[in-house]
Scaffold this motif. Structure first.
Motif, PDB file in Angstrom:
ATOM      1  N   THR A   1       0.707  -1.131   0.003  1.00 52.79           N
ATOM      2  CA  THR A   1      -0.080   0.133   0.025  1.00 52.79           C
ATOM      3  C   THR A   1       0.864   1.166   0.024  1.00 52.79           C
ATOM      4  OG1 THR A   1      -1.651  -1.225   1.283  1.00 52.79           O
ATOM      5  CG2 THR A   1      -1.803   0.962   1.084  1.00 52.79           C
ATOM      6  N   PRO A   2       0.649   2.214  -0.981  1.00 57.24           N
ATOM      7  CA  PRO A   2       1.451   3.326  -1.036  1.00 57.24           C
ATOM      8  C   PRO A   2       1.237   4.291   0.258  1.00 57.24           C
ATOM      9  CG  PRO A   2      -0.265   3.365  -2.348  1.00 57.24           C
ATOM     10  CD  PRO A   2      -0.470   2.403  -1.992  1.00 57.24           C
ATOM     11  N   VAL A   3       2.206   5.009   0.517  1.00 58.91           N
ATOM     12  CA  VAL A   3       2.097   5.848   1.959  1.00 58.91           C
ATOM     13  C   VAL A   3       1.099   7.276   1.386  1.00 58.91           C
ATOM     14  CG1 VAL A   3       3.454   7.415   3.307  1.00 58.91           C
ATOM     15  CG2 VAL A   3       4.546   5.327   2.610  1.00 58.91           C
ATOM     16  N   PRO A   4       0.298   7.263   2.177  1.00 57.92           N
ATOM     17  CA  PRO A   4      -0.803   8.595   2.104  1.00 57.92           C
ATOM     18  C   PRO A   4       0.141   9.912   1.731  1.00 57.92           C
ATOM     19  CG  PRO A   4      -1.481   7.259   3.835  1.00 57.92           C
ATOM     20  CD  PRO A   4      -0.017   6.918   3.668  1.00 57.92           C
ATOM     21  N   LYS A   5      -0.487  10.802   1.084  1.00 56.58           N
ATOM     22  CA  LYS A   5       0.078  11.959   1.066  1.00 56.58           C
ATOM     23  C   LYS A   5       0.326  12.726   2.255  1.00 56.58           C
ATOM     24  CE  LYS A   5      -1.259  13.064  -3.783  1.00 56.58           C
ATOM     25  NZ  LYS A   5      -2.216  13.765  -4.665  1.00 56.58           N
ATOM     26  N   GLY A   6       1.304  13.505   2.600  1.00 55.14           N
ATOM     27  CA  GLY A   6       1.295  14.077   4.174  1.00 55.14           C
ATOM     28  C   GLY A   6       1.981  13.196   4.981  1.00 55.14           C
ATOM     29  N   CYS A   7       2.274  12.089   4.649  1.00 53.54           N
ATOM     30  CA  CYS A   7       2.746  11.097   5.863  1.00 53.54           C
ATOM     31  C   CYS A   7       4.171  10.559   5.229  1.00 53.54           C
ATOM     32  CB  CYS A   7       1.767   9.864   5.924  1.00 53.54           C
ATOM     33  SG  CYS A   7       0.258  10.320   6.599  1.00 53.54           S
ATOM     34  N   GLU A   8       4.823  11.076   4.284  1.00 48.43           N
ATOM     35  CA  GLU A   8       5.881  10.785   3.966  1.00 48.43           C
ATOM     36  C   GLU A   8       7.032  10.923   4.717  1.00 48.43           C
ATOM     37  OE1 GLU A   8       4.013  12.736   2.201  1.00 48.43           O
ATOM     38  OE2 GLU A   8       3.411  12.051   0.488  1.00 48.43           O
ATOM     39  N   ASP A   9       7.109  11.726   5.694  1.00 48.20           N
ATOM     40  CA  ASP A   9       8.233  12.067   6.419  1.00 48.20           C
ATOM     41  C   ASP A   9       7.744  12.214   7.956  1.00 48.20           C
ATOM     42  OD1 ASP A   9      11.107  12.209   7.300  1.00 48.20           O
ATOM     43  OD2 ASP A   9      11.206  14.176   6.954  1.00 48.20           O
ATOM     44  N   LEU A  10       7.347  11.200   8.561  1.00 53.06           N
ATOM     45  CA  LEU A  10       6.611  11.440  10.051  1.00 53.06           C
ATOM     46  C   LEU A  10       7.821  11.150  10.895  1.00 53.06           C
ATOM     47  CD1 LEU A  10       3.451   9.217   9.564  1.00 53.06           C
ATOM     48  CD2 LEU A  10       3.686  11.781   9.793  1.00 53.06           C
ATOM     49  N   LYS A  11       9.014  10.502  10.505  1.00 52.05           N
ATOM     50  CA  LYS A  11       9.999  10.336  11.530  1.00 52.05           C
ATOM     51  C   LYS A  11      10.829  11.792  11.870  1.00 52.05           C
ATOM     52  CE  LYS A  11      12.693   6.783  11.810  1.00 52.05           C
ATOM     53  NZ  LYS A  11      13.820   5.646  11.378  1.00 52.05           N
ATOM     54  N   ALA A  12      10.569  12.893  11.342  1.00 53.15           N
ATOM     55  CA  ALA A  12      10.942  14.151  11.546  1.00 53.15           C
ATOM     56  C   ALA A  12      10.113  14.786  12.719  1.00 53.15           C
ATOM     57  CB  ALA A  12      11.183  15.043  10.402  1.00 53.15           C
ATOM     58  N   ASN A  13       8.787  14.372  12.575  1.00 50.36           N
ATOM     59  CA  ASN A  13       7.808  15.150  13.626  1.00 50.36           C
ATOM     60  C   ASN A  13       7.607  13.944  14.864  1.00 50.36           C
ATOM     61  OD1 ASN A  13       7.569  17.194  12.046  1.00 50.36           O
ATOM     62  ND2 ASN A  13       6.040  16.337  10.733  1.00 50.36           N
ATOM     63  N   CYS A  14       8.199  12.919  14.880  1.00 55.52           N
ATOM     64  CA  CYS A  14       7.987  12.110  15.961  1.00 55.52           C
ATOM     65  C   CYS A  14       8.790  12.112  17.292  1.00 55.52           C
ATOM     66  CB  CYS A  14       8.082  10.410  15.340  1.00 55.52           C
ATOM     67  SG  CYS A  14       7.625   9.172  16.581  1.00 55.52           S
ATOM     68  N   GLU A  15       8.132  12.496  18.359  1.00 54.51           N
ATOM     69  CA  GLU A  15       8.956  12.654  19.562  1.00 54.51           C
ATOM     70  C   GLU A  15       8.730  11.400  20.376  1.00 54.51           C
ATOM     71  OE1 GLU A  15       6.899  15.857  21.623  1.00 54.51           O
ATOM     72  OE2 GLU A  15       7.081  17.257  20.004  1.00 54.51           O
ATOM     73  N   GLY A  16       7.950  10.374  19.806  1.00 56.39           N
ATOM     74  CA  GLY A  16       8.155   9.080  20.567  1.00 56.39           C
ATOM     75  C   GLY A  16       7.038   8.888  21.415  1.00 56.39           C
ATOM     76  N   CYS A  17       6.425   7.733  21.650  1.00 57.12           N
ATOM     77  CA  CYS A  17       5.316   7.256  22.497  1.00 57.12           C
ATOM     78  C   CYS A  17       5.787   5.992  23.378  1.00 57.12           C
ATOM     79  CB  CYS A  17       4.064   6.933  21.618  1.00 57.12           C
ATOM     80  SG  CYS A  17       4.252   5.747  20.391  1.00 57.12           S
ATOM     81  N   ASN A  18       4.632   5.267  23.884  1.00 56.58           N
ATOM     82  CA  ASN A  18       5.138   4.179  24.708  1.00 56.58           C
ATOM     83  C   ASN A  18       5.078   3.008  23.795  1.00 56.58           C
ATOM     84  OD1 ASN A  18       5.230   5.621  26.874  1.00 56.58           O
ATOM     85  ND2 ASN A  18       3.410   5.552  27.527  1.00 56.58           N
ATOM     86  N   ILE A  19       4.886   3.143  22.374  1.00 61.72           N
ATOM     87  CA  ILE A  19       4.820   1.717  21.625  1.00 61.72           C
ATOM     88  C   ILE A  19       6.408   1.649  21.084  1.00 61.72           C
ATOM     89  CG2 ILE A  19       3.910   0.737  19.602  1.00 61.72           C
ATOM     90  CD1 ILE A  19       1.354   2.571  20.073  1.00 61.72           C
ATOM     91  N   SER A  20       7.092   0.930  21.590  1.00 62.76           N
ATOM     92  CA  SER A  20       8.445   0.792  21.350  1.00 62.76           C
ATOM     93  C   SER A  20       8.595  -0.125  19.993  1.00 62.76           C
ATOM     94  CB  SER A  20       9.259   0.218  22.390  1.00 62.76           C
ATOM     95  OG  SER A  20       8.763  -1.060  22.722  1.00 62.76           O
ATOM     96  N   SER A  21       7.494  -0.814  19.652  1.00 61.21           N
ATOM     97  CA  SER A  21       7.694  -1.589  18.225  1.00 61.21           C
ATOM     98  C   SER A  21       7.462  -0.749  17.137  1.00 61.21           C
ATOM     99  CB  SER A  21       6.826  -2.987  18.484  1.00 61.21           C
ATOM    100  OG  SER A  21       5.322  -2.313  18.536  1.00 61.21           O
ATOM    101  N   CYS A  22       6.870   0.344  17.110  1.00 59.85           N
ATOM    102  CA  CYS A  22       6.720   1.447  16.068  1.00 59.85           C
ATOM    103  C   CYS A  22       7.876   1.640  15.578  1.00 59.85           C
ATOM    104  CB  CYS A  22       6.061   2.488  16.554  1.00 59.85           C
ATOM    105  SG  CYS A  22       5.843   3.928  15.196  1.00 59.85           S
ATOM    106  N   GLU A  23       7.911   1.525  14.025  1.00 60.76           N
ATOM    107  CA  GLU A  23       9.434   1.661  13.494  1.00 60.76           C
ATOM    108  C   GLU A  23       9.751   3.470  13.366  1.00 60.76           C
ATOM    109  OE1 GLU A  23       8.047   2.380   8.864  1.00 60.76           O
ATOM    110  OE2 GLU A  23       8.138   0.358   9.423  1.00 60.76           O
ATOM    111  N   LEU A  24       8.740   4.203  13.708  1.00 60.94           N
ATOM    112  CA  LEU A  24       9.108   5.638  13.957  1.00 60.94           C
ATOM    113  C   LEU A  24       9.793   6.054  15.262  1.00 60.94           C
ATOM    114  CD1 LEU A  24       6.121   7.410  11.949  1.00 60.94           C
ATOM    115  CD2 LEU A  24       8.253   6.576  11.270  1.00 60.94           C
TER     116      LEU A  24
END
Length: 63
Positions: free
Chosen positions: A28-51
């Motif tokens: 499935t292609p990445v939706p528009k606006g979600c291409e670079d989420l890593k720069a905006n990710c501050e981290g959550c409690n889900i450590s299995s998330c690739e971001l």
């Protein structure tokens, strides 16, 4: 039919469905606006998330 054969067939069907859905999910292609989420990710409690920022340290060690 013995119950262990039925259980095995059931498990194989579930695994097959999981495999097909996993394959199509990655195609499935990445939706528009979600291409670079890593720069905006501050981290959550889900450590299995690739971001999650924890995974950045592993990438830096491999470089």
């Amino acid at each position: 039919m013995p119950s262990y054969i039925v259980a095995g067939l059931y498990a194989m069907c579930i695994a097959g469905i999981y495999g097909v859905l996993y394959y199509f999910n990655h195609k499935t292609p990445v939706p528009k606006g979600c291409e670079d989420l890593k720069a905006n990710c501050e981290g959550c409690n889900i450590s299995s998330c690739e971001l999650h920022p924890v995974h950045e340290n592993k990438e830096d060690l491999n470089a």
